[in-house]
Write a protein that holds these residues in place. Structure first.
Motif, PDB file in Angstrom:
ATOM      1  N   TYR A   8      -3.266  12.543   4.990  1.00 62.34           N
ATOM      2  CA  TYR A   8      -2.514  11.478   4.340  1.00 62.34           C
ATOM      3  C   TYR A   8      -3.355  10.864   3.218  1.00 62.34           C
ATOM      4  CZ  TYR A   8       0.900  11.531   8.078  1.00 62.34           C
ATOM      5  OH  TYR A   8       1.875  11.911   8.951  1.00 62.34           O
ATOM      6  N   THR A   9      -2.662  10.373   2.207  1.00 61.24           N
ATOM      7  CA  THR A   9      -3.349   9.625   1.167  1.00 61.24           C
ATOM      8  C   THR A   9      -3.048   8.143   1.350  1.00 61.24           C
ATOM      9  OG1 THR A   9      -1.501   9.842  -0.355  1.00 61.24           O
ATOM     10  CG2 THR A   9      -3.177  11.558  -0.428  1.00 61.24           C
ATOM     11  N   HIS A  10      -4.052   7.319   1.093  1.00 63.89           N
ATOM     12  CA  HIS A  10      -3.911   5.880   1.265  1.00 63.89           C
ATOM     13  C   HIS A  10      -4.344   5.200  -0.021  1.00 63.89           C
ATOM     14  CE1 HIS A  10      -5.084   7.970   4.946  1.00 63.89           C
ATOM     15  NE2 HIS A  10      -4.267   7.180   5.597  1.00 63.89           N
ATOM     16  N   LYS A  11      -3.477   4.414  -0.588  1.00 64.61           N
ATOM     17  CA  LYS A  11      -3.820   3.725  -1.833  1.00 64.61           C
ATOM     18  C   LYS A  11      -3.464   2.259  -1.728  1.00 64.61           C
ATOM     19  CE  LYS A  11      -3.469   7.617  -4.975  1.00 64.61           C
ATOM     20  NZ  LYS A  11      -2.809   8.166  -6.168  1.00 64.61           N
ATOM     21  N   CYS A  12      -4.381   1.411  -2.180  1.00 71.25           N
ATOM     22  CA  CYS A  12      -4.127  -0.018  -2.192  1.00 71.25           C
ATOM     23  C   CYS A  12      -3.070  -0.321  -3.259  1.00 71.25           C
ATOM     24  CB  CYS A  12      -5.421  -0.773  -2.468  1.00 71.25           C
ATOM     25  SG  CYS A  12      -6.011  -0.602  -4.155  1.00 71.25           S
ATOM     26  N   PRO A  13      -2.492  -1.520  -3.225  1.00 69.95           N
ATOM     27  CA  PRO A  13      -1.412  -1.828  -4.172  1.00 69.95           C
ATOM     28  C   PRO A  13      -1.801  -1.605  -5.632  1.00 69.95           C
ATOM     29  CG  PRO A  13      -1.511  -3.495  -2.467  1.00 69.95           C
ATOM     30  CD  PRO A  13      -2.696  -2.586  -2.243  1.00 69.95           C
ATOM     31  N   SER A  14      -3.016  -1.943  -5.997  1.00 69.41           N
ATOM     32  CA  SER A  14      -3.357  -1.799  -7.413  1.00 69.41           C
ATOM     33  C   SER A  14      -3.510  -0.331  -7.789  1.00 69.41           C
ATOM     34  CB  SER A  14      -4.630  -2.578  -7.738  1.00 69.41           C
ATOM     35  OG  SER A  14      -5.727  -2.037  -7.073  1.00 69.41           O
ATOM     36  N   CYS A  15      -4.086   0.469  -6.920  1.00 68.22           N
ATOM     37  CA  CYS A  15      -4.211   1.897  -7.220  1.00 68.22           C
ATOM     38  C   CYS A  15      -2.844   2.575  -7.164  1.00 68.22           C
ATOM     39  CB  CYS A  15      -5.161   2.565  -6.236  1.00 68.22           C
ATOM     40  SG  CYS A  15      -6.875   2.117  -6.479  1.00 68.22           S
ATOM     41  N   ALA A  16      -1.985   2.148  -6.250  1.00 66.52           N
ATOM     42  CA  ALA A  16      -0.665   2.758  -6.142  1.00 66.52           C
ATOM     43  C   ALA A  16       0.192   2.426  -7.355  1.00 66.52           C
ATOM     44  CB  ALA A  16       0.023   2.278  -4.868  1.00 66.52           C
ATOM     45  N   TRP A  34       0.833  -1.195   0.000  1.00 68.33           N
ATOM     46  CA  TRP A  34       0.000   0.000   0.000  1.00 68.33           C
ATOM     47  C   TRP A  34       0.868   1.246   0.000  1.00 68.33           C
ATOM     48  CZ3 TRP A  34      -5.520   0.615   1.353  1.00 68.33           C
ATOM     49  CH2 TRP A  34      -6.225  -0.589   1.210  1.00 68.33           C
ATOM     50  N   SER A  35       0.313   2.327  -0.480  1.00 64.44           N
ATOM     51  CA  SER A  35       1.014   3.607  -0.483  1.00 64.44           C
ATOM     52  C   SER A  35       0.340   4.529   0.517  1.00 64.44           C
ATOM     53  CB  SER A  35       0.975   4.220  -1.885  1.00 64.44           C
ATOM     54  OG  SER A  35       1.331   5.585  -1.818  1.00 64.44           O
ATOM     55  N   ILE A  36       1.095   4.953   1.518  1.00 69.38           N
ATOM     56  CA  ILE A  36       0.590   5.934   2.485  1.00 69.38           C
ATOM     57  C   ILE A  36       1.577   7.082   2.513  1.00 69.38           C
ATOM     58  CG2 ILE A  36      -0.004   6.389   4.877  1.00 69.38           C
ATOM     59  CD1 ILE A  36      -0.706   3.504   5.201  1.00 69.38           C
ATOM     60  N   ARG A  37       1.108   8.248   2.135  1.00 66.23           N
ATOM     61  CA  ARG A  37       2.029   9.380   2.148  1.00 66.23           C
ATOM     62  C   ARG A  37       1.289  10.637   2.528  1.00 66.23           C
ATOM     63  NH1 ARG A  37       5.281  10.116  -1.803  1.00 66.23           N
ATOM     64  NH2 ARG A  37       5.683   7.913  -2.065  1.00 66.23           N
ATOM     65  N   LYS A  38       2.053  11.565   3.043  1.00 63.68           N
ATOM     66  CA  LYS A  38       1.469  12.823   3.476  1.00 63.68           C
ATOM     67  C   LYS A  38       0.963  13.598   2.274  1.00 63.68           C
ATOM     68  CE  LYS A  38       2.577  15.060   7.765  1.00 63.68           C
ATOM     69  NZ  LYS A  38       3.596  15.514   8.676  1.00 63.68           N
ATOM     70  N   ALA A  39      -0.225  14.133   2.396  1.00 57.62           N
ATOM     71  CA  ALA A  39      -0.766  14.902   1.288  1.00 57.62           C
ATOM     72  C   ALA A  39      -0.220  16.319   1.292  1.00 57.62           C
ATOM     73  CB  ALA A  39      -2.288  14.936   1.380  1.00 57.62           C
ATOM     74  N   LEU A  40      -0.094  16.924   2.458  1.00 65.47           N
ATOM     75  CA  LEU A  40       0.451  18.275   2.582  1.00 65.47           C
ATOM     76  C   LEU A  40      -0.125  19.219   1.540  1.00 65.47           C
ATOM     77  CD1 LEU A  40       4.225  17.647   3.323  1.00 65.47           C
ATOM     78  CD2 LEU A  40       2.457  18.411   4.888  1.00 65.47           C
ATOM     79  N   PRO A  41      -1.356  19.600   1.695  1.00 61.48           N
ATOM     80  CA  PRO A  41      -2.055  20.400   0.677  1.00 61.48           C
ATOM     81  C   PRO A  41      -1.310  21.654   0.278  1.00 61.48           C
ATOM     82  CG  PRO A  41      -3.506  19.870   2.510  1.00 61.48           C
ATOM     83  CD  PRO A  41      -2.147  19.343   2.866  1.00 61.48           C
ATOM     84  N   ASP A  42      -0.765  22.395   1.243  1.00 57.33           N
ATOM     85  CA  ASP A  42      -0.126  23.663   0.867  1.00 57.33           C
ATOM     86  C   ASP A  42       1.392  23.632   1.005  1.00 57.33           C
ATOM     87  OD1 ASP A  42      -0.208  23.399   3.558  1.00 57.33           O
ATOM     88  OD2 ASP A  42      -1.481  25.132   3.918  1.00 57.33           O
ATOM     89  N   ALA A  43       1.931  22.717   1.816  1.00 50.40           N
ATOM     90  CA  ALA A  43       3.367  22.761   2.079  1.00 50.40           C
ATOM     91  C   ALA A  43       4.184  22.078   0.981  1.00 50.40           C
ATOM     92  CB  ALA A  43       3.673  22.107   3.417  1.00 50.40           C
ATOM     93  N   ALA A  44       3.619  21.059   0.330  1.00 48.06           N
ATOM     94  CA  ALA A  44       4.374  20.340  -0.697  1.00 48.06           C
ATOM     95  C   ALA A  44       4.073  20.929  -2.067  1.00 48.06           C
ATOM     96  CB  ALA A  44       4.005  18.863  -0.671  1.00 48.06           C
TER      97      ALA A  44
END
Ligand SMILES: [Zn+2]
Length: 94
Positions: free
Chosen positions: A74-82, A41-51
């Motif tokens: 944070y954004t969370h994506k399953c293996p197929s979506c990632a 799975w992909s879990i990463r910070k979304a950081l709307p304004d900082a990134a």
């Protein structure tokens, strides 16, 4: 996203109905994150304004339907979506 039920939490994909099959106690949040990442799975910070735009090109911008990013930093994506990096853009290329 993270679903919470009766003191348990479970990772659910942001872009499809898939969910990680295990649930975890709140205290096991770090374990949950480690487990789902180990499962692809992909879990990463979304950081709307900082990134500015470092990972946006790799993973696509947040779809317009998810305009309430402040509640889920944070954004969370399953293996197929990632794995399908930029689903929206592939149509544009064809
Ligand atoms: Zn998914």
């Amino acid at each position: 996203m993270i679903e919470r039920h009766e003191g348990r939490q479970q990772i659910v994909c942001d872009t499809c109905p898939a969910s990680f099959p295990k649930t975890y106690a709140d205290a096991d949040f770090a374990i949950m994150v480690a487990d789902v990442k180990a499962a692809g799975w992909s879990i990463r910070k979304a950081l709307p304004d900082a990134a500015p735009r470092d990972t946006a090109d790799l993973f696509g911008k947040a779809p317009s339907v998810a305009g309430k990013a402040q509640a889920q930093p944070y954004t969370h994506k399953c293996p197929s979506c990632a794995s399908e990096a930029i689903p929206g853009r592939q149509e544009g290329l064809l």
